[in-house]
Design a protein around this motif. Structure first.
Motif, PDB file in Angstrom:
ATOM      1  N   ASP A 166     -11.755   1.629  -6.127  1.00  0.00           N
ATOM      2  CA  ASP A 166     -13.141   1.152  -6.098  1.00  0.00           C
ATOM      3  C   ASP A 166     -13.222  -0.100  -5.237  1.00  0.00           C
ATOM      4  O   ASP A 166     -12.812  -1.182  -5.658  1.00  0.00           O
ATOM      5  CB  ASP A 166     -13.637   0.850  -7.512  1.00  0.00           C
ATOM      6  CG  ASP A 166     -15.106   0.407  -7.549  1.00  0.00           C
ATOM      7  OD1 ASP A 166     -15.736   0.315  -6.476  1.00  0.00           O
ATOM      8  OD2 ASP A 166     -15.608   0.141  -8.660  1.00  0.00           O
ATOM      9  N   THR A 167     -13.778   0.049  -4.055  1.00  0.00           N
ATOM     10  CA  THR A 167     -13.865  -1.087  -3.122  1.00  0.00           C
ATOM     11  C   THR A 167     -14.858  -2.145  -3.577  1.00  0.00           C
ATOM     12  O   THR A 167     -14.863  -3.257  -3.049  1.00  0.00           O
ATOM     13  CB  THR A 167     -14.254  -0.598  -1.718  1.00  0.00           C
ATOM     14  OG1 THR A 167     -15.491   0.123  -1.800  1.00  0.00           O
ATOM     15  CG2 THR A 167     -13.179   0.308  -1.125  1.00  0.00           C
ATOM     16  N   ASN A 168     -15.705  -1.809  -4.562  1.00  0.00           N
ATOM     17  CA  ASN A 168     -16.687  -2.774  -5.081  1.00  0.00           C
ATOM     18  C   ASN A 168     -16.171  -3.502  -6.325  1.00  0.00           C
ATOM     19  O   ASN A 168     -16.950  -4.140  -7.047  1.00  0.00           O
ATOM     20  CB  ASN A 168     -18.002  -2.062  -5.416  1.00  0.00           C
ATOM     21  CG  ASN A 168     -18.671  -1.500  -4.167  1.00  0.00           C
ATOM     22  OD1 ASN A 168     -18.754  -2.170  -3.137  1.00  0.00           O
ATOM     23  ND2 ASN A 168     -19.133  -0.255  -4.235  1.00  0.00           N
ATOM     24  N   ARG A 209      -4.822  -4.620  -6.303  1.00  0.00           N
ATOM     25  CA  ARG A 209      -4.831  -3.678  -5.172  1.00  0.00           C
ATOM     26  C   ARG A 209      -4.899  -2.233  -5.666  1.00  0.00           C
ATOM     27  O   ARG A 209      -5.541  -1.387  -5.014  1.00  0.00           O
ATOM     28  CB  ARG A 209      -3.581  -3.892  -4.310  1.00  0.00           C
ATOM     29  CG  ARG A 209      -3.551  -3.069  -3.022  1.00  0.00           C
ATOM     30  CD  ARG A 209      -4.686  -3.445  -2.117  1.00  0.00           C
ATOM     31  NE  ARG A 209      -4.685  -2.641  -0.888  1.00  0.00           N
ATOM     32  CZ  ARG A 209      -5.777  -2.334  -0.212  1.00  0.00           C
ATOM     33  NH1 ARG A 209      -6.972  -2.772  -0.602  1.00  0.00           N
ATOM     34  NH2 ARG A 209      -5.696  -1.607   0.885  1.00  0.00           N
ATOM     35  N   ASP A 248       0.823  -1.210   0.000  1.00  0.00           N
ATOM     36  CA  ASP A 248       0.000   0.000   0.000  1.00  0.00           C
ATOM     37  C   ASP A 248       0.862   1.267   0.000  1.00  0.00           C
ATOM     38  O   ASP A 248       0.516   2.264  -0.643  1.00  0.00           O
ATOM     39  CB  ASP A 248      -0.942   0.007   1.210  1.00  0.00           C
ATOM     40  CG  ASP A 248      -2.149  -0.896   1.015  1.00  0.00           C
ATOM     41  OD1 ASP A 248      -2.348  -1.396  -0.105  1.00  0.00           O
ATOM     42  OD2 ASP A 248      -2.911  -1.090   1.983  1.00  0.00           O
ATOM     43  N   GLU A 283      -8.527  -1.764  -6.376  1.00  0.00           N
ATOM     44  CA  GLU A 283      -9.293  -1.836  -5.120  1.00  0.00           C
ATOM     45  C   GLU A 283      -9.252  -0.518  -4.359  1.00  0.00           C
ATOM     46  O   GLU A 283     -10.240  -0.125  -3.728  1.00  0.00           O
ATOM     47  CB  GLU A 283      -8.727  -2.938  -4.210  1.00  0.00           C
ATOM     48  CG  GLU A 283      -9.221  -4.320  -4.505  1.00  0.00           C
ATOM     49  CD  GLU A 283      -8.627  -5.339  -3.555  1.00  0.00           C
ATOM     50  OE1 GLU A 283      -9.202  -6.440  -3.451  1.00  0.00           O
ATOM     51  OE2 GLU A 283      -7.596  -5.057  -2.914  1.00  0.00           O
ATOM     52  N   LYS A 284      -8.113   0.132  -4.404  1.00  0.00           N
ATOM     53  CA  LYS A 284      -7.976   1.393  -3.674  1.00  0.00           C
ATOM     54  C   LYS A 284      -8.765   2.522  -4.338  1.00  0.00           C
ATOM     55  O   LYS A 284      -9.020   3.554  -3.723  1.00  0.00           O
ATOM     56  CB  LYS A 284      -6.496   1.768  -3.537  1.00  0.00           C
ATOM     57  CG  LYS A 284      -5.723   0.831  -2.617  1.00  0.00           C
ATOM     58  CD  LYS A 284      -4.236   1.103  -2.612  1.00  0.00           C
ATOM     59  CE  LYS A 284      -3.871   2.280  -1.743  1.00  0.00           C
ATOM     60  NZ  LYS A 284      -4.117   2.059  -0.309  1.00  0.00           N
ATOM     61  N   ALA A 291     -15.694  -2.567 -12.618  1.00  0.00           N
ATOM     62  CA  ALA A 291     -15.491  -1.542 -11.594  1.00  0.00           C
ATOM     63  C   ALA A 291     -16.034  -0.212 -12.089  1.00  0.00           C
ATOM     64  O   ALA A 291     -16.555  -0.101 -13.213  1.00  0.00           O
ATOM     65  CB  ALA A 291     -14.012  -1.415 -11.263  1.00  0.00           C
TER      66      ALA A 291
END
Length: 283
Positions: A66-68, A60, A12, A63-64, A92
């Motif tokens: 769009d968490t969906n 990742r 991260d 994901e950072k 996404a």
């Protein structure tokens, strides 16, 4: 991320820094044109043959943003792909797919390039005891990614940095006053479980390293004939590493000298990224 062996916090940290560099205050083009609630589907496809590495990192990135995110990989890290193979399907936020595309591809292409090159070197020594090691010749700040990619290509990680293995080189030896003195000084200063490696360039230095009780002896830029003799003299008393100008054409002949490992800076310092494309396939 845990299954990769990569530290999520470190991953991260690297991605966040890359976001600061690339996105800054925002993707002004996508944010001006794409509605905030629009979603889309995209695919990543191999445009050349190779070995894939970095999929969890690319995931990742998205994901950072769009968490969906819906992430459906068709292959996993370490898999061989052919030109035209589908790598992953992604669903996404449309903005996330465009904003994260270049960063995700930069990581995935570089790491897949490293894994692909490593796999070529590993194949050359197939059937022998020899392992292919990486070096510290990595992109600053990306070492954990580069070394992860080496593992995905079938290689073995050497020391991570200056802190987890003591490597005594020519300048250390000069200032200490000799190999034995250098080894003794280091041995007194470090934890008992940390190994000591000594770089040698001739048989006299090999003998000194043996007498000093080195855990690993590096044969640096030696001819195959000299390495064969060095291996005989070491006689299994420690691990033997071959290093220096280790191009792929030399590997089989170097492996035949009896050494244990070969370190190759070219795995990471001058890698050619594997060509991978991302395409929006459904709006």
């Amino acid at each position: 991320m845990e299954e990769t062996g990569l530290n999520k916090q470190e991953v991260d940290f690297i991605i966040d820094h890359a976001f600061r560099e690339d996105i800054g205050t925002g993707d002004i083009t996508s944010n001006s044109i794409i509605p905030e609630n629009a979603t889309a589907k995209a695919t990543m496809t191999a445009k050349a043959d190779g070995v894939i590495a970095g999929l969890p990192i690319a995931k990742r990135v998205f994901e950072k943003l769009d968490t969906n995110l819906i992430w459906q990989p068709n292959v996993k890290d370490g898999d061989q792909v052919k030109k035209g193979d589908l790598i992953v399907e992604i669903e996404a936020s449309f903005r996330a797919l465009l904003t994260g595309e270049r960063l995700a591809l930069n990581f995935l292409q570089r790491l897949s390039g490293i894994a692909s090159e490593t796999a070529k070197y590993v194949k050359e020594v197939e059937g022998t005891k020899v392992k292919i090691l990486d070096t510290r010749k990595t992109v600053p700040g990306l070492r954990i990614f580069d070394k992860y990619a080496v593992k995905m290509g079938g290689g073995t990680n050497h020391r991570i940095g200056l802190f987890d293995l003591a490597m005594i080189k020519d300048n250390h030896i000069k200032i200490a006053g000799g190999i034995e003195k250098a080894v003794n000084q280091v041995r007194k200063a470090i934890a008992a479980d940390i190994k000591i490696e000594v770089e040698t360039t001739n048989l006299d230095e090999v003998a000194q390293a043996i007498n000093a009780g080195a855990d690993i002896i590096m044969l640096d830029n030696m001819s195959n004939e000299l390495m064969t003799e060095a291996v005989k003299r070491i006689n299994n008393r420690c691990l033997v590493e071959a290093s220096g100008n280790m191009n792929i054409s030399r590997l089989k002949s170097v492996a035949a000298t009896g050494i244990d490992v070969i370190s190759v800076g070219a795995l990471t310092h001058s890698v050619i990224a594997l060509d991978i494309s991302q395409n929006i396939c459904q709006l």
